[in-house]
Motif scaffolding. Structure first.
Motif, PDB file in Angstrom:
ATOM      1  N   ARG A 177      17.027   8.593  21.924  1.00  0.00           N
ATOM      2  CA  ARG A 177      16.102   7.442  21.338  1.00  0.00           C
ATOM      3  C   ARG A 177      16.870   8.063  19.492  1.00  0.00           C
ATOM      4  O   ARG A 177      16.244   6.895  18.555  1.00  0.00           O
ATOM      5  N   ASP A 178      17.829   9.132  19.534  1.00  0.00           N
ATOM      6  CA  ASP A 178      18.266   8.804  17.832  1.00  0.00           C
ATOM      7  C   ASP A 178      19.400   7.795  18.000  1.00  0.00           C
ATOM      8  O   ASP A 178      19.560   7.232  16.857  1.00  0.00           O
ATOM      9  N   THR A 179      20.242   7.085  19.081  1.00  0.00           N
ATOM     10  CA  THR A 179      21.193   6.230  18.845  1.00  0.00           C
ATOM     11  C   THR A 179      20.483   5.238  18.741  1.00  0.00           C
ATOM     12  O   THR A 179      20.915   3.651  18.542  1.00  0.00           O
ATOM     13  N   GLN A 180      19.324   4.780  19.872  1.00  0.00           N
ATOM     14  CA  GLN A 180      18.875   3.713  20.172  1.00  0.00           C
ATOM     15  C   GLN A 180      19.755   2.337  21.237  1.00  0.00           C
ATOM     16  O   GLN A 180      19.061   1.309  21.123  1.00  0.00           O
ATOM     17  N   ILE A 194      20.424   4.266  31.489  1.00  0.00           N
ATOM     18  CA  ILE A 194      21.581   3.086  31.077  1.00  0.00           C
ATOM     19  C   ILE A 194      21.292   2.218  29.916  1.00  0.00           C
ATOM     20  O   ILE A 194      20.637   2.210  29.237  1.00  0.00           O
ATOM     21  N   SER A 195      21.723   2.058  29.628  1.00  0.00           N
ATOM     22  CA  SER A 195      22.254   1.054  28.527  1.00  0.00           C
ATOM     23  C   SER A 195      21.258  -0.531  28.165  1.00  0.00           C
ATOM     24  O   SER A 195      21.351  -0.361  29.064  1.00  0.00           O
ATOM     25  N   LYS A 196      21.190  -0.112  26.395  1.00  0.00           N
ATOM     26  CA  LYS A 196      19.868  -1.549  26.440  1.00  0.00           C
ATOM     27  C   LYS A 196      20.889  -2.530  26.834  1.00  0.00           C
ATOM     28  O   LYS A 196      20.570  -3.871  26.613  1.00  0.00           O
ATOM     29  N   ALA A 197      22.565  -2.519  26.743  1.00  0.00           N
ATOM     30  CA  ALA A 197      23.122  -3.847  26.986  1.00  0.00           C
ATOM     31  C   ALA A 197      22.830  -4.213  27.754  1.00  0.00           C
ATOM     32  O   ALA A 197      23.494  -5.350  27.894  1.00  0.00           O
TER      33      ALA A 197
END
Length: 138
Positions: free
Chosen positions: A63-66, A91-94
């Motif tokens: 949440r903090d890093t998005q 899982i990363s948003k990338a």
């Protein structure tokens, strides 16, 4: 971990597993497809509590890093030919910009946490670790 023997399990495929798991009598079970066999994943209160603690800290960081999303024990992944439901995953948003909105996310997680329960078969855990690592997860 209880192994379920579906009919004609001789050469079970991932597609056949998904059909088996989707049957009404199996919908409320946490099933995984490990090394060609079906496992009913059963936890206990200690393992479940540990998974919640780990997921809480990971979720706060996410949440903090998005940078990505955290999923719980009901989130399944396609890992090679297997279908796994780690206790906690990231899982990363990338790699996955939007939620997959599917029973089985079509890619392996970046991070998979498997909290070992007394019912876990050591041979299945070894297979899962190798599969996760080969798919690029840590």
């Amino acid at each position: 971990m209880t192994i379920i023997d579906p009919p004609a399990a001789a050469a079970l495929t991932a597609a056949a597993f998904e059909q088996f798991a989707a049957l009404p009598e199996h919908r409320d079970k946490r099933l995984e497809f490990i090394a060609g066999s079906i496992a009913d994943v059963v936890s206990n209160d200690i393992s479940s509590e540990l998974a919640v603690i780990l997921s809480t800290y990971l979720r706060i960081w996410a949440r903090d890093t998005q940078l990505g999303r955290v999923r719980g024990a009901d989130g399944g992944y396609v890992v090679g030919d297997a279908r796994y439901m780690p206790d906690v995953s990231y899982i990363s948003k990338a790699r996955m910009p939007k939620p997959a909105n599917a029973a089985w996310v079509p890619i392996a997680p970046d991070l998979a946490v498997e909290v070992i329960s007394p019912s876990d078969a050591p041979s299945h855990l070894r297979v899962k670790v190798v599969d996760y690592l080969n798919a690029g997860a840590v």
